[in-house]
Structure formats: structure tokens, C-alpha cells
Design a protein around this motif. Sequence first.
Motif, PDB file in Angstrom:
ATOM      1  N   SER A 181       0.931  -1.534   0.122  1.00  0.00           N
ATOM      2  CA  SER A 181       0.198  -0.117  -0.146  1.00  0.00           C
ATOM      3  C   SER A 181       1.253   1.136   0.535  1.00  0.00           C
ATOM      4  N   ASN A 182       1.685   1.279   0.971  1.00  0.00           N
ATOM      5  CA  ASN A 182       2.764   2.319   0.414  1.00  0.00           C
ATOM      6  C   ASN A 182       3.315   2.854  -1.601  1.00  0.00           C
ATOM      7  N   LEU A 183       3.342   1.506  -2.133  1.00  0.00           N
ATOM      8  CA  LEU A 183       3.475   2.047  -3.502  1.00  0.00           C
ATOM      9  C   LEU A 183       2.488   2.609  -4.125  1.00  0.00           C
ATOM     10  N   SER A 184       3.179   3.123  -5.603  1.00  0.00           N
ATOM     11  CA  SER A 184       1.995   4.472  -6.140  1.00  0.00           C
ATOM     12  C   SER A 184       1.584   3.599  -7.307  1.00  0.00           C
ATOM     13  N   THR A 185       0.181   4.235  -7.214  1.00  0.00           N
ATOM     14  CA  THR A 185      -0.690   3.277  -7.806  1.00  0.00           C
ATOM     15  C   THR A 185      -0.899   3.991  -9.608  1.00  0.00           C
ATOM     16  N   LEU A 186      -0.031   5.051  -9.418  1.00  0.00           N
ATOM     17  CA  LEU A 186      -0.794   5.745 -10.284  1.00  0.00           C
ATOM     18  C   LEU A 186      -0.185   5.785 -11.823  1.00  0.00           C
ATOM     19  N   THR A 187      -1.035   5.333 -12.897  1.00  0.00           N
ATOM     20  CA  THR A 187      -1.166   4.747 -13.710  1.00  0.00           C
ATOM     21  C   THR A 187      -1.967   5.257 -15.174  1.00  0.00           C
ATOM     22  N   ILE A 188      -1.047   5.821 -16.230  1.00  0.00           N
ATOM     23  CA  ILE A 188      -1.916   6.615 -16.842  1.00  0.00           C
ATOM     24  C   ILE A 188      -1.991   5.409 -18.133  1.00  0.00           C
ATOM     25  N   PRO A 189      -3.589   5.781 -18.605  1.00  0.00           N
ATOM     26  CA  PRO A 189      -3.838   4.399 -20.181  1.00  0.00           C
ATOM     27  C   PRO A 189      -2.414   5.036 -21.067  1.00  0.00           C
ATOM     28  N   VAL A 190      -2.544   3.799 -21.870  1.00  0.00           N
ATOM     29  CA  VAL A 190      -1.764   3.316 -22.596  1.00  0.00           C
ATOM     30  C   VAL A 190      -2.010   4.317 -23.372  1.00  0.00           C
ATOM     31  N   LYS A 191      -2.909   4.999 -24.394  1.00  0.00           N
ATOM     32  CA  LYS A 191      -3.797   5.732 -25.215  1.00  0.00           C
ATOM     33  C   LYS A 191      -3.187   6.857 -25.351  1.00  0.00           C
ATOM     34  N   GLN A 192      -3.107   7.156 -24.051  1.00  0.00           N
ATOM     35  CA  GLN A 192      -2.876   8.603 -23.447  1.00  0.00           C
ATOM     36  C   GLN A 192      -1.556   8.684 -23.730  1.00  0.00           C
ATOM     37  N   ALA A 193      -0.229   7.643 -22.761  1.00  0.00           N
ATOM     38  CA  ALA A 193       0.908   7.599 -23.248  1.00  0.00           C
ATOM     39  C   ALA A 193       1.278   7.586 -24.124  1.00  0.00           C
ATOM     40  N   LYS A 194      -0.117   6.572 -25.418  1.00  0.00           N
ATOM     41  CA  LYS A 194       0.788   6.840 -26.797  1.00  0.00           C
ATOM     42  C   LYS A 194       0.287   8.373 -27.266  1.00  0.00           C
ATOM     43  N   ASP A 195      -0.422   9.074 -27.389  1.00  0.00           N
ATOM     44  CA  ASP A 195      -0.737  10.324 -27.880  1.00  0.00           C
ATOM     45  C   ASP A 195       0.337  11.154 -27.523  1.00  0.00           C
ATOM     46  N   TRP A 196       1.281  11.688 -25.820  1.00  0.00           N
ATOM     47  CA  TRP A 196       1.600  12.094 -25.402  1.00  0.00           C
ATOM     48  C   TRP A 196       3.538  11.400 -25.653  1.00  0.00           C
ATOM     49  N   ALA A 197       3.742  10.202 -26.007  1.00  0.00           N
ATOM     50  CA  ALA A 197       5.135   9.888 -27.072  1.00  0.00           C
ATOM     51  C   ALA A 197       5.034  10.953 -28.323  1.00  0.00           C
ATOM     52  N   LYS A 198       3.648  10.456 -28.577  1.00  0.00           N
ATOM     53  CA  LYS A 198       3.815  11.236 -30.582  1.00  0.00           C
ATOM     54  C   LYS A 198       4.151  12.704 -30.155  1.00  0.00           C
ATOM     55  N   GLU A 199       3.153  13.041 -29.638  1.00  0.00           N
ATOM     56  CA  GLU A 199       4.004  14.236 -29.374  1.00  0.00           C
ATOM     57  C   GLU A 199       5.101  14.691 -29.655  1.00  0.00           C
ATOM     58  N   TRP A 200       6.007  14.126 -28.182  1.00  0.00           N
ATOM     59  CA  TRP A 200       7.099  14.255 -28.054  1.00  0.00           C
ATOM     60  C   TRP A 200       8.370  13.954 -29.501  1.00  0.00           C
ATOM     61  N   GLN A 201       7.854  13.169 -30.362  1.00  0.00           N
ATOM     62  CA  GLN A 201       8.366  12.440 -31.134  1.00  0.00           C
ATOM     63  C   GLN A 201       8.148  13.232 -32.970  1.00  0.00           C
ATOM     64  N   THR A 202       6.945  13.404 -32.728  1.00  0.00           N
ATOM     65  CA  THR A 202       6.757  14.444 -33.741  1.00  0.00           C
ATOM     66  C   THR A 202       7.446  16.187 -33.587  1.00  0.00           C
ATOM     67  N   ALA A 203       7.471  16.366 -32.475  1.00  0.00           N
ATOM     68  CA  ALA A 203       8.130  17.870 -31.751  1.00  0.00           C
ATOM     69  C   ALA A 203       9.579  17.457 -31.796  1.00  0.00           C
ATOM     70  N   ASN A 204      10.197  16.488 -32.005  1.00  0.00           N
ATOM     71  CA  ASN A 204      11.036  16.538 -31.494  1.00  0.00           C
ATOM     72  C   ASN A 204      11.728  15.035 -31.779  1.00  0.00           C
ATOM     73  N   THR A 205      12.129  15.089 -33.938  1.00  0.00           N
ATOM     74  CA  THR A 205      12.655  14.088 -34.072  1.00  0.00           C
ATOM     75  C   THR A 205      14.186  13.880 -34.271  1.00  0.00           C
ATOM     76  N   ASN A 206      14.820  14.613 -33.799  1.00  0.00           N
ATOM     77  CA  ASN A 206      16.783  14.296 -33.634  1.00  0.00           C
ATOM     78  C   ASN A 206      16.902  13.697 -31.766  1.00  0.00           C
ATOM     79  N   CYS A 207      15.610  14.083 -31.194  1.00  0.00           N
ATOM     80  CA  CYS A 207      15.906  13.552 -29.707  1.00  0.00           C
ATOM     81  C   CYS A 207      15.494  11.725 -29.204  1.00  0.00           C
ATOM     82  N   ALA A 208      15.953  11.467 -28.583  1.00  0.00           N
ATOM     83  CA  ALA A 208      15.922  10.061 -27.811  1.00  0.00           C
ATOM     84  C   ALA A 208      13.815   9.679 -27.525  1.00  0.00           C
ATOM     85  N   LYS A 209      13.876   9.305 -28.057  1.00  0.00           N
ATOM     86  CA  LYS A 209      12.361   8.588 -27.873  1.00  0.00           C
ATOM     87  C   LYS A 209      12.210   7.771 -26.521  1.00  0.00           C
TER      88      LYS A 209
END
Length: 145
Positions: free
Chosen positions: A3-31
Motif C-alpha cells: 500500500s506504500n507503493l504508488s499505483t498512479l498510472t495513465i492509460p496507454v492511449k494517453q501515453a501513446k498520444d503524449w509520446a507521439k507529440e514528443w516524437q513529432t516535435a523532437n525528431t532528432n531526440c531520443a524516443k
Amino acid sequence: MDSNLSTLTIPVKQAKDWAKEWQTANTNCAKAFLIPASDLIAMLTEMGVVTKDAKTGTLTVGSTVDQGIRAYVGINPDNKKRGMAEGYGNGLFLVGTEDVKGVHKDIVEGNTGVDLSKMVGTGVYDFIRPCPSNCDITSPLYDPK
């Protein structure tokens, strides 16, 4: 689950959308960054969250209340390999923190007001392996379309 460990997660769809935003805006950076578990355990040991029994080698997790790790993003202008981290123009550096009167202070060489007695080296962990060289190309978060 502890119970002391975090259970905070986000939906995969949201993570995918955020990753796409980063990767689209930063094509020469690490994914993404692969972080070896041994580095996290070493950092958590410095912070006093994990202790190791000298005789058995057993690791014990203590309280995680008010504990945290801070990540810094850096640029490697020379794009050269250093340690296990590879260039690609950017990097991620992790440091353990100590709660000092409600402020998470970095446990790093030269910082005052924190307990540096358990620190190994400088306290700055730069063993992160960036993607594109260390990728899971089957992940829905990799180069999402």
C-alpha cells in the motif's frame, strides 16, 4: 501490492498520444530511455529506501514516504559516447533526493544540507541507454502513428 507503493498510472492511449507529440516535435531526440534496475537500486540505497544485508545480500525496502528521484534532461553537444550512455544529442540524468523541510533536495556532490554519507561517486547517474539504439520497436509507444 504494498500500500506504500504508488499505483498512479495513465492509460496507454494517453501515453501513446503524449509520446507521439514528443516524437513529432523532437525528431532528432531520443524516443525513450532504458534505465538499468541496478542503477535504480544503487540510487535507492543511497537514499536509504533500500538496505542490503551484508551477510545474505537480501535487499529490504523501507519507507517510500516523501522519497523521490529527480530526472534532468541534458544535451551532449559532441554526440560522443560517455559511460554506457550514448549521445544522440540528449540524455537523462537521475539523482536521488532527500526531503529537507518539505523540499526534495538533490543528493549530489557539492549540495549542502543533505546527507551525502551513503553516496557513491557524484550521485548523478548517467547510465541511461537511449532509444533509438535501445528500443522496443513492438511497443505501442514507439514511433506511434
